[in-house]
Scaffold this motif. Structure first.
Motif, PDB file in Angstrom:
ATOM      1  N   GLY A 338       0.805  -1.213   0.000  1.00  0.00           N
ATOM      2  CA  GLY A 338       0.000   0.000   0.000  1.00  0.00           C
ATOM      3  C   GLY A 338       0.839   1.264   0.000  1.00  0.00           C
ATOM      4  O   GLY A 338       2.032   1.255   0.299  1.00  0.00           O
ATOM      5  N   LEU A 339       0.177   2.368  -0.326  1.00  0.00           N
ATOM      6  CA  LEU A 339       0.861   3.637  -0.536  1.00  0.00           C
ATOM      7  C   LEU A 339       0.604   4.672   0.550  1.00  0.00           C
ATOM      8  O   LEU A 339       1.177   5.767   0.495  1.00  0.00           O
ATOM      9  N   ASP A 340      -0.234   4.345   1.532  1.00  0.00           N
ATOM     10  CA  ASP A 340      -0.643   5.361   2.506  1.00  0.00           C
ATOM     11  C   ASP A 340      -0.491   4.870   3.938  1.00  0.00           C
ATOM     12  O   ASP A 340      -0.560   3.672   4.228  1.00  0.00           O
ATOM     13  N   GLY A 341      -0.321   5.834   4.845  1.00  0.00           N
ATOM     14  CA  GLY A 341      -0.359   5.584   6.277  1.00  0.00           C
ATOM     15  C   GLY A 341       0.684   4.601   6.749  1.00  0.00           C
ATOM     16  O   GLY A 341       1.796   4.520   6.218  1.00  0.00           O
ATOM     17  N   CYS A 342       0.322   3.821   7.769  1.00  0.00           N
ATOM     18  CA  CYS A 342       1.274   2.878   8.363  1.00  0.00           C
ATOM     19  C   CYS A 342       1.653   1.765   7.396  1.00  0.00           C
ATOM     20  O   CYS A 342       2.697   1.127   7.560  1.00  0.00           O
ATOM     21  N   ASN A 343       0.821   1.526   6.371  1.00  0.00           N
ATOM     22  CA  ASN A 343       1.138   0.491   5.383  1.00  0.00           C
ATOM     23  C   ASN A 343       2.268   0.914   4.439  1.00  0.00           C
ATOM     24  O   ASN A 343       2.833   0.083   3.747  1.00  0.00           O
ATOM     25  N   ALA A 344       2.566   2.217   4.411  1.00  0.00           N
ATOM     26  CA  ALA A 344       3.654   2.717   3.574  1.00  0.00           C
ATOM     27  C   ALA A 344       4.894   3.061   4.389  1.00  0.00           C
ATOM     28  O   ALA A 344       5.910   3.468   3.814  1.00  0.00           O
ATOM     29  N   MET A 345       4.816   2.899   5.716  1.00  0.00           N
ATOM     30  CA  MET A 345       5.989   3.129   6.548  1.00  0.00           C
ATOM     31  C   MET A 345       7.070   2.100   6.227  1.00  0.00           C
ATOM     32  O   MET A 345       6.765   0.951   5.902  1.00  0.00           O
ATOM     33  N   PRO A 346       8.345   2.466   6.335  1.00  0.00           N
ATOM     34  CA  PRO A 346       9.402   1.496   6.017  1.00  0.00           C
ATOM     35  C   PRO A 346       9.339   0.267   6.912  1.00  0.00           C
ATOM     36  O   PRO A 346       8.881   0.333   8.064  1.00  0.00           O
ATOM     37  N   LEU A 347       9.779  -0.853   6.382  1.00  0.00           N
ATOM     38  CA  LEU A 347       9.930  -2.049   7.202  1.00  0.00           C
ATOM     39  C   LEU A 347      10.834  -1.728   8.385  1.00  0.00           C
ATOM     40  O   LEU A 347      11.807  -0.978   8.266  1.00  0.00           O
ATOM     41  N   HIS A 348      10.534  -2.292   9.544  1.00  0.00           N
ATOM     42  CA  HIS A 348      11.275  -2.116  10.793  1.00  0.00           C
ATOM     43  C   HIS A 348      11.035  -0.740  11.418  1.00  0.00           C
ATOM     44  O   HIS A 348      11.685  -0.388  12.401  1.00  0.00           O
ATOM     45  N   ASN A 349      10.117   0.040  10.868  1.00  0.00           N
ATOM     46  CA  ASN A 349       9.740   1.313  11.485  1.00  0.00           C
ATOM     47  C   ASN A 349       8.709   1.045  12.577  1.00  0.00           C
ATOM     48  O   ASN A 349       7.800   0.235  12.390  1.00  0.00           O
ATOM     49  N   PRO A 350       8.795   1.721  13.742  1.00  0.00           N
ATOM     50  CA  PRO A 350       7.854   1.450  14.844  1.00  0.00           C
ATOM     51  C   PRO A 350       6.398   1.716  14.503  1.00  0.00           C
ATOM     52  O   PRO A 350       5.506   1.238  15.209  1.00  0.00           O
ATOM     53  N   SER A 351       6.132   2.478  13.438  1.00  0.00           N
ATOM     54  CA  SER A 351       4.754   2.805  13.055  1.00  0.00           C
ATOM     55  C   SER A 351       4.260   2.001  11.850  1.00  0.00           C
ATOM     56  O   SER A 351       3.171   2.243  11.342  1.00  0.00           O
ATOM     57  N   TYR A 352       5.050   1.042  11.385  1.00  0.00           N
ATOM     58  CA  TYR A 352       4.639   0.192  10.265  1.00  0.00           C
ATOM     59  C   TYR A 352       3.509  -0.756  10.684  1.00  0.00           C
ATOM     60  O   TYR A 352       3.410  -1.156  11.846  1.00  0.00           O
ATOM     61  N   ASP A 353       2.674  -1.144   9.717  1.00  0.00           N
ATOM     62  CA  ASP A 353       1.730  -2.244   9.932  1.00  0.00           C
ATOM     63  C   ASP A 353       1.462  -2.938   8.606  1.00  0.00           C
ATOM     64  O   ASP A 353       1.415  -2.298   7.545  1.00  0.00           O
ATOM     65  N   PHE A 354       1.304  -4.249   8.671  1.00  0.00           N
ATOM     66  CA  PHE A 354       0.918  -5.004   7.487  1.00  0.00           C
ATOM     67  C   PHE A 354      -0.502  -4.625   7.097  1.00  0.00           C
ATOM     68  O   PHE A 354      -1.374  -4.429   7.956  1.00  0.00           O
ATOM     69  N   ASN A 355      -0.757  -4.546   5.806  1.00  0.00           N
ATOM     70  CA  ASN A 355      -2.053  -4.135   5.285  1.00  0.00           C
ATOM     71  C   ASN A 355      -2.967  -5.354   5.139  1.00  0.00           C
ATOM     72  O   ASN A 355      -2.700  -6.246   4.337  1.00  0.00           O
ATOM     73  N   ASP A 356      -4.052  -5.364   5.899  1.00  0.00           N
ATOM     74  CA  ASP A 356      -4.969  -6.504   5.826  1.00  0.00           C
ATOM     75  C   ASP A 356      -5.623  -6.644   4.456  1.00  0.00           C
ATOM     76  O   ASP A 356      -6.031  -7.749   4.070  1.00  0.00           O
ATOM     77  N   ASP A 357      -5.720  -5.549   3.702  1.00  0.00           N
ATOM     78  CA  ASP A 357      -6.279  -5.636   2.354  1.00  0.00           C
ATOM     79  C   ASP A 357      -5.356  -6.401   1.403  1.00  0.00           C
ATOM     80  O   ASP A 357      -5.779  -6.795   0.307  1.00  0.00           O
ATOM     81  N   ALA A 358      -4.104  -6.595   1.814  1.00  0.00           N
ATOM     82  CA  ALA A 358      -3.164  -7.352   0.977  1.00  0.00           C
ATOM     83  C   ALA A 358      -3.331  -8.857   1.126  1.00  0.00           C
ATOM     84  O   ALA A 358      -2.805  -9.622   0.308  1.00  0.00           O
ATOM     85  N   ILE A 359      -4.039  -9.301   2.167  1.00  0.00           N
ATOM     86  CA  ILE A 359      -4.160 -10.737   2.425  1.00  0.00           C
ATOM     87  C   ILE A 359      -4.751 -11.470   1.231  1.00  0.00           C
ATOM     88  O   ILE A 359      -4.258 -12.526   0.813  1.00  0.00           O
ATOM     89  N   ALA A 360      -5.813 -10.911   0.652  1.00  0.00           N
ATOM     90  CA  ALA A 360      -6.470 -11.580  -0.474  1.00  0.00           C
ATOM     91  C   ALA A 360      -5.528 -11.725  -1.666  1.00  0.00           C
ATOM     92  O   ALA A 360      -5.547 -12.754  -2.362  1.00  0.00           O
ATOM     93  N   TYR A 361      -4.698 -10.702  -1.899  1.00  0.00           N
ATOM     94  CA  TYR A 361      -3.738 -10.792  -3.004  1.00  0.00           C
ATOM     95  C   TYR A 361      -2.706 -11.892  -2.734  1.00  0.00           C
ATOM     96  O   TYR A 361      -2.335 -12.642  -3.642  1.00  0.00           O
ATOM     97  N   GLY A 362      -2.234 -11.975  -1.498  1.00  0.00           N
ATOM     98  CA  GLY A 362      -1.247 -12.985  -1.154  1.00  0.00           C
ATOM     99  C   GLY A 362      -1.797 -14.392  -1.252  1.00  0.00           C
ATOM    100  O   GLY A 362      -1.141 -15.299  -1.782  1.00  0.00           O
ATOM    101  N   VAL A 363      -3.010 -14.599  -0.741  1.00  0.00           N
ATOM    102  CA  VAL A 363      -3.640 -15.917  -0.828  1.00  0.00           C
ATOM    103  C   VAL A 363      -3.856 -16.297  -2.291  1.00  0.00           C
ATOM    104  O   VAL A 363      -3.564 -17.431  -2.719  1.00  0.00           O
TER     105      VAL A 363
END
Length: 374
Positions: A338-363
């Motif tokens: 994703g391109l916005d908010g915590c989903n666009a924070m760098p990996l290992h950043n304290p404010s990062y979060d995985f985007n739940d909307d990406a789950i369907a794409y991964g599955v």
């Protein structure tokens, strides 16, 4: 039907690191056992391998997700934030595990699948030890597979977009520690001692010439000094200095060049300054090199659910999946988070979060990949 978003958020709330994984692999194993898959626990200490046996070993593949979190304090305030102080899923491994779990469940219910698939849930990716531990525990002998595939989310990349390339893709990571012994004394009388800070500073500057003068311009490489530690004080010249740091590149030849030049620089500078130097150099992650045919296969799977860039270029981070690729052909791919908010924070950043909307794409990606090249 398992709610994958709730499952992912539960993993996020209860992060575990390294090989200290108990709850995470247990929950994953219980779900997969309940779906009828063959599940083996404790591979490489606490890894899980679940098998869906639908075809011969000759066409079997391995699909891998990592399970471990990071020793970081989470800065997010949402309801499912980490309940463990100092531990945090800041790299999205909670999402990786959830997507592979969801794919296993979907494929288990798919009567058209005619291939054996091993779903590999790996511990201790972050420290670069989990893949080797699983391999040493007989992963490839106990679960024969013709190829192995891996995926990582990428913040700042659009949902539904994937990226990979054939050949070198992720960098190696080498680590070094340089100790410099001098002769401490009073800050007002430097002529009576041997100042290791001066020698250390000269070494820091000279290390930068390795990339600019010893590595070909066509090869990307980095040498970074990340720590400069002394035993001095405000008015005391130290007796000892320790330099620590990190090196990146994409070939064994570059790694060897960096190490040999580093040792020569330390020896030369310390000799000139009258100090004593010692270099400890080690490799934490080897370069990740995608097999050409496997790259075509993984890209075809991604193309079924989104868009794919197959000439993305090399990335500077390291990935323990490289250890698997040293033993079996395979490929690794990045997936947009994703391109916005915590989903666009760098990996290992304290404010990062995985985007739940990406789950369907991964599955969807994993399930389509399982059907490729049957």
């Amino acid at each position: 039907m398992l709610d994958l978003t709730s499952f992912r958020r539960d993993l996020h709330s209860h992060p575990e690191t390294g090989f200290d994984l108990e709850r995470t692999p247990r929950l994953i194993a219980e779900v997969l056992e309940g779906a009828g898959l063959e599940v083996v626990r404790g591979i490489g200490q606490c890894g899980v391998v679940a098998t869906l046996r639908r075809g011969p070993d000759e066409t079997a593949i391995g699909l891998r997700a990592d399970m471990d979190a990071l020793p970081i304090q989470e800065a997010n305030g949402f309801s499912y934030r980490s309940k463990q102080d100092g531990l945090f899923h800041g790299c999205g491994h909670d999402g990786h595990s959830t997507m592979l779990l969801g794919a296993a469940l979907k494929l288990a219910a798919d009567p058209t699948l005619q291939r054996t698939v091993h779903f590999i849930f790996q511990p201790d990716e972050e420290n670069g030890n989990g893949a080797a531990a699983m391999i040493a525990d007989g992963l490839f002998e106990r679960f024969p597979m013709a190829a192995i595939y891996g995926l990582h989310n990428m913040p700042g990349m659009a949902l539904g977009h994937f990226a990979t390339q054939s050949g070198p893709f992720c960098a190696f990571e080498d680590n070094f520690e340089i100790t410099i012994g001098g002769q401490g004394g009073h800050a007002s009388m430097p002529e009576k001692g041997v100042d290791p800070i001066v020698a250390g500073s000269a070494i820091v500057m000279q290390l930068q010439t390795i990339i600019s003068r010893n590595v070909p311009p066509r090869e990307h490489a980095v040498v970074s000094v990340t720590e400069f530690v002394t035993d001095g004080a405000r008015n005391i010249l130290p007796s000892n200095v320790t330099l620590r740091g990190d090196c990146r590149g994409f070939s064994q030849e570059v790694s060897q060049t960096i190490e040999s030049r580093m040792r020569a620089i330390v020896e030369g500078v310390c000799t000139a300054q009258g100090a004593k130097g010692k270099v400890s150099y080690s490799t934490s992650f080897q370069p990740l090199v995608n097999d050409g045919r496997a790259t075509d296969t993984i890209a075809a799977g991604a193309r079924c659910v989104g868009t794919v860039d197959t000439t993305y270029g090399r990335v500077g981070f390291s990935e323990d999946f490289a250890e698997f690729l040293a033993h079996r052909p395979g490929a690794f791919i990045l997936m947009g988070n994703g391109l916005d908010g915590c989903n666009a924070m760098p990996l290992h950043n304290p404010s990062y979060d995985f985007n739940d909307d990406a789950i369907a794409y991964g599955v969807g990606f994993w399930t389509r990949l399982a059907h490729q090249n049957l």
